[in-house]
Design an enzyme around this catalytic site. Structure first.
Site, PDB file in Angstrom:
ATOM      1  CG  ASP A  29      -2.206   0.831   1.389  1.00 43.10           C
ATOM      2  OD1 ASP A  29      -1.136   2.263   0.960  1.00 43.10           O
ATOM      3  OD2 ASP A  29      -3.452   0.692   1.971  1.00 43.10           O
ATOM      4  CB  ILE A  30       1.216   4.104  -1.969  1.00 40.69           C
ATOM      5  CG1 ILE A  30      -0.027   4.652  -2.463  1.00 40.69           C
ATOM      6  CG2 ILE A  30       1.895   2.697  -3.317  1.00 40.69           C
ATOM      7  CD1 ILE A  30      -0.048   5.398  -3.991  1.00 40.69           C
ATOM      8  CD  GLU A  88      -9.567   0.877   0.549  1.00 38.73           C
ATOM      9  OE1 GLU A  88      -9.486   0.365   0.535  1.00 38.73           O
ATOM     10  OE2 GLU A  88     -11.616   1.658   1.408  1.00 38.73           O
ATOM     11  CG  HIS A  93      -8.559  -4.385  -1.959  1.00 37.91           C
ATOM     12  ND1 HIS A  93      -9.500  -3.424  -2.225  1.00 37.91           N
ATOM     13  CD2 HIS A  93      -8.181  -2.766  -0.847  1.00 37.91           C
ATOM     14  CE1 HIS A  93     -10.137  -2.214  -1.678  1.00 37.91           C
ATOM     15  NE2 HIS A  93      -8.723  -2.256  -1.322  1.00 37.91           N
TER      16      HIS A  93
END
Length: 130
Positions: A29-30, A88, A93
């Site tokens: 996850d960035i 989101e 996911h």
């Protein structure tokens, strides 16, 4: 329109991929809650996890288990937490979040800002454990 995850799968945008097979992909996850926060995604673009076919859903969880074991070895943590929120990004996911406290998986808290080298180093540590 393709989701951001589909664009990662197609290599249209970069990601720090830690694991991949013909059906699933896992990448950092960035905007992580903690270092080592990984997203596990089916390559088939489906919005809602409970709309996945049974075989795809079970395969996703088995793939996530393998990735979680790598995260657990690579990142100092008490255990790896799992969350499925699905609001989101309109693509199924699973969040794998290294936990030391309950607050580590609190999605309302500020996210970390890591540079590309930090993310690359974390991804390499996780990949080395898989």
């Amino acid at each position: 329109m393709a989701s951001i995850f589909t664009k990662i799968i197609k290599r249209e945008i970069p990601a720090h991929i830690v694991a991949e097979d013909e059906n699933y992909i896992a990448f950092l996850d960035i905007m992580p809650l903690v270092k080592g926060h990984v997203l596990v995604v089916p390559k088939k673009e489906v919005d809602y996890i409970f709309d996945l076919e049974d075989e795809m859903l079970s395969g996703l969880n088995i793939f996530a288990k393998k990735v979680a074991k790598g995260v657990d070895k690579a990142i100092k943590c008490t255990r790896v937490g799992v969350a499925v929120i699905g609001l989101e990004v309109p693509h199924v996911h699973i969040h794998l979040v290294p936990l030391n406290t309950m607050d580590d998986i609190n999605f309302t808290r500020p996210k970390l800002t890591l540079n590309d080298q930090e993310l690359a180093d974390i991804a390499a540590r996780i990949k080395a454990e898989l």
